[in-house]
Design a protein around this motif. Structure first.
Motif: not given
Length: 491
Positions: A300-303, A308-310, A312-316, A390-398
């Motif tokens: 039931g993880v929607t991240a 997604i990695f943190p 799944v690990v920290m919640g389940h 402040w910018v908070d981009n969802p994919s920092m590798i990009v």
């Protein structure tokens, strides 16, 4: 698991780093700080550089990107392998033949003082943006899973982490980092493979079964065949080659560790070993990403993406896996940040301030100046991490690879011009070229809809940037006098 307990584990890990730093940094001087007294063990350097190369961005973002891009990152990985081979047999022999401490000194002798300072300046920009983006990503995860619940603000978390890094790099520099990076890479890789094994157990799948399910759900696709797409396979492979040439072969942080090895042959073994390990490790990260996206719907993880990695690990997952994840994540954080601050300090002191050329300074004054610069870069890191917050981009590798296209392009053009031609430059015009090319690239990217139609620029922007710098340098150059065609001697 209790955030307070996780916090205590974090402190204990840092105490271990401090112990290693104390043991390896005793009696260190400026040569220890800059190049490890040219006596680093190549096997330790190779293994420790795995952590520096991967960083927290890889640890979080590469698995997270599988949901959107599948195994598309493997296209870049193919280019990485070719790029490392080029660095080993083209650039390393040059650096060792000229006995460099700063690789940008080559630009000084070959092209002139402005080219030298431009190269060093763009490295400082490149490493400052890239390292702080990576640092922000990991600090943000630590903040979410531990420190928010303890009431500790983000800025204070960043301040304390940078203080930790300063404590164990302040004296020993490269001499210390070679050892601490080895420890941290061990913890990071142990965490990676432990998470893969545990996720397979949670899903009750064997390796082939998991791979088959990933293929069935479109998570294991590798090649993109649309030439207009930024992810087109040929673009990605070529971009991977030039990313390694610039972000490793023309990067003082990576080369500072590599040339701290005594002989060229050992240094080459270092990078070839690093290449082999990276292929295995990056494939493991992609496979882990596939497992996360197989597991997320069941839990039931929607991240998605970097979260997604943190999630799944920290919640389940059980407490032991949470501890493994935390230690591995922190181990991915420190190698990229400590090496960057050390390399930026080295470049600014040697290439901008000319600390080794100044005869008016005593050795104690040089060391004091170097320490002040070190503290200054730590403060700058704090400011930049807050900007990324402040910018908070969802994919920092990009974000990291996009920034690299703009800041490493001038380095690519400068080194290529120096190595591929024998022409000399009008030195005072070099900054105009190296600053103008990224501006042209920004305009090209902004107006690509009108100028390029359906074609979309991707990582090949790095190559375009380098080519513009090369063309600009050629335009301000002239034929060299015959007496100037001999190889420079830096001794």
């Amino acid at each position: 698991m209790s955030p307070a307990l996780l916090f205590c584990i974090l402190i204990a890990y840092f105490a271990l780093l401090l112990g290693v730093a104390w043991a390896t940094g005793r009696g260190a001087n400026n040569d220890s700080f800059f190049i490890g007294n040219k006596s680093s063990n190549w096997m330790l350097v190779a293994f420790g550089m795995v952590g520096t190369t991967l960083s927290g961005a890889t640890f979080i973002s590469v698995p997270g990107a599988v949901g959107a891009d599948g195994f598309g990152y493997a296209q870049i990985l193919i280019g990485y392998v070719i790029g490392y081979i080029a660095v080993v047999y083209l650039l390393l022999p040059l650096y060792y033949r000229l006995r460099l401490t700063s690789i940008y000194h080559y630009l000084d002798v070959r092209l002139g003082r402005r080219a030298y300072q431009s190269g060093a300046g763009f490295f400082i920009l490149s490493r400052l943006f890239g390292a702080t983006a990576r640092l922000y990503l990991v600090v943000a995860v630590l903040q979410t899973i531990i420190l928010d619940s303890l009431g500790i603000p983000f800025w204070l978390t960043t301040f304390v982490i940078l203080g930790m890094i300063l404590l164990y790099t302040y004296q020993g520099g490269v001499k210390t980092i070679v050892w601490t990076d080895t420890l941290q890479t061990t913890c990071m890789l142990a965490g990676l493979f432990a998470c893969v094994a545990f996720m397979l157990g949670q899903l009750d799948l064997t390796f082939p079964q998991a791979l088959q399910q990933m293929q069935d759900r479109g998570l294991a696709r590798v090649f993109t065949h649309d030439p207009d797409s930024p992810g087109y396979w040929l673009k990605q492979i070529v971009a991977g080659i030039f990313i390694v040439l610039t972000m490793t072969g023309m990067d003082q942080e990576m080369m500072q560790k590599t040339i701290s090895v005594k002989t060229l042959q050992d240094s080459q073994k270092n990078l070839l070993s690093l290449t082999a390990v990276l292929v295995v490790v990056l494939c493991a990260f992609l496979f882990l990403g596939g497992l996360l996206y197989l597991y997320a719907p069941l839990a039931g993880v929607t991240a998605t993406g970097d979260r997604i990695f943190p999630a799944v690990v920290m919640g389940h997952l059980p407490a032991v896996v949470q501890i493994i994840f935390l230690v591995a994540l922190v181990s991915a954080l420190f190698p990229s940040a400590d090496g960057a601050i050390t390399a930026l300090t080295s470049t600014f002191c040697i290439d901008i301030l000319g600390i080794k050329r100044r005869t008016d300074l005593t050795e104690n004054q040089r060391m004091r100046l170097r320490r002040h610069v070190h503290l200054g870069f730590a403060a700058l890191f704090l400011a930049m991490v807050l900007v990324f917050k402040w910018v908070d981009n969802p994919s920092m590798i990009v974000v990291i690879l996009k920034l690299a296209s703009y800041t490493y392009g001038p380095l690519l053009g400068l080194f290529a011009f120096g190595m591929m031609t024998t022409r000399t430059l009008h030195d005072r015009l070099v900054p105009m070229v190296t600053i103008g090319a990224p501006i042209l690239c920004a305009l090209l990217e902004y107006y690509q809809h009108a100028l390029l139609g359906s074609y979309r620029l991707g990582l090949e922007l790095l190559i375009v940037n380098g080519a513009l710098v090369f063309a600009g340098l050629f335009a301000i150059s002239r034929r060299a006098e015959p007496s100037a065609l001999t190889e420079p001697n830096l001794n």
